[in-house]
Design an enzyme around this catalytic site. Sequence first.
Site, PDB file in Angstrom:
ATOM      1  N   ALA A  22     -48.087 -15.767  10.725  1.00 32.76           N
ATOM      2  CA  ALA A  22     -48.911 -15.122  11.753  1.00 32.76           C
ATOM      3  C   ALA A  22     -49.899 -16.121  12.330  1.00 32.76           C
ATOM      4  O   ALA A  22     -50.263 -17.110  11.676  1.00 32.76           O
ATOM      5  CB  ALA A  22     -49.659 -13.933  11.147  1.00 32.76           C
ATOM      6  N   ASP A  23     -50.302 -15.859  13.543  1.00 29.50           N
ATOM      7  CA  ASP A  23     -51.368 -16.672  14.132  1.00 29.50           C
ATOM      8  C   ASP A  23     -52.248 -15.790  15.014  1.00 29.50           C
ATOM      9  O   ASP A  23     -51.755 -14.896  15.701  1.00 29.50           O
ATOM     10  CB  ASP A  23     -50.794 -17.818  14.973  1.00 29.50           C
ATOM     11  CG  ASP A  23     -51.884 -18.833  15.285  1.00 29.50           C
ATOM     12  OD1 ASP A  23     -52.277 -19.574  14.362  1.00 29.50           O
ATOM     13  OD2 ASP A  23     -52.389 -18.854  16.422  1.00 29.50           O
TER      14      ASP A  23
END
Length: 192
Positions: free
Chosen positions: A69-70
């Site tokens: 995830a970012d």
Amino acid sequence: MTALVLASGSPRRYELLQLLDRPFTVVRPNIPEQRSARETPMGYVQRLAAQKAEAGARLAGDDAMVLGADTIVVCDHQVLEKPADENHFVTMMELLSGRSHQAITAIALHYQQRTRVTTALATVTFKSLTAEEIRAYWASGEPADKAGGYGIQGRAAKFVTKVEGSYLAVVGLPLYETEQLIRQAEGDANER
Ligand SMILES: Cc1cn([C@H]2C[C@H](O)[C@@H](COP(=O)(O)OP(=O)(O)OP(=O)(O)O)O2)c(=O)[nH]c1=O
């Protein structure tokens, strides 16, 4: 059940993923965060999430289902990541003060040679911040490891007048979208 692996060093993501009541292990790939000149904020955050999941899969092995995830904050077409130092943080807070911005989280799931990516976002509005509030917030130590230099789940909550959209996209791991992605990947694997 397929082994789930979280490719992240973020304590927020770890705590949130636990809420899906599905066992998982953690790997910590190291992906450089640098946006190319032609990349849109959305393209950038999606690329980083996919790279984290794919790098995680190289560490975890082929059979695993790997989640990356970012999170970024976008204001005035500027992408805000973690503040490099206090001056950088103050510039960020002056930009975010008294107005709305977007917080975007991309999540990516790598499974059986395929990477699926989805995004969730929120529009967050901050009250006008005084120089003293900004200074005190930096001194709390909370901003340093957070995109946009703030934690909505922490002391920055008192700056937030409105959130529209996915609250967990701001914190760093939208759980509805994460569960959907896992179910889709498992569903496709069962059909084969
Ligand atoms: C805006 C915001 C961000 N954050 C955090 C979530 C993420 O941990 C971080 C965004 O940085 P990221 O680069 O997305 O993630 P990370 O480096 O912490 O972890 P990893 O790449 O290993 O998964 O900011 C909050 O905790 N609260 C907030 O309100």
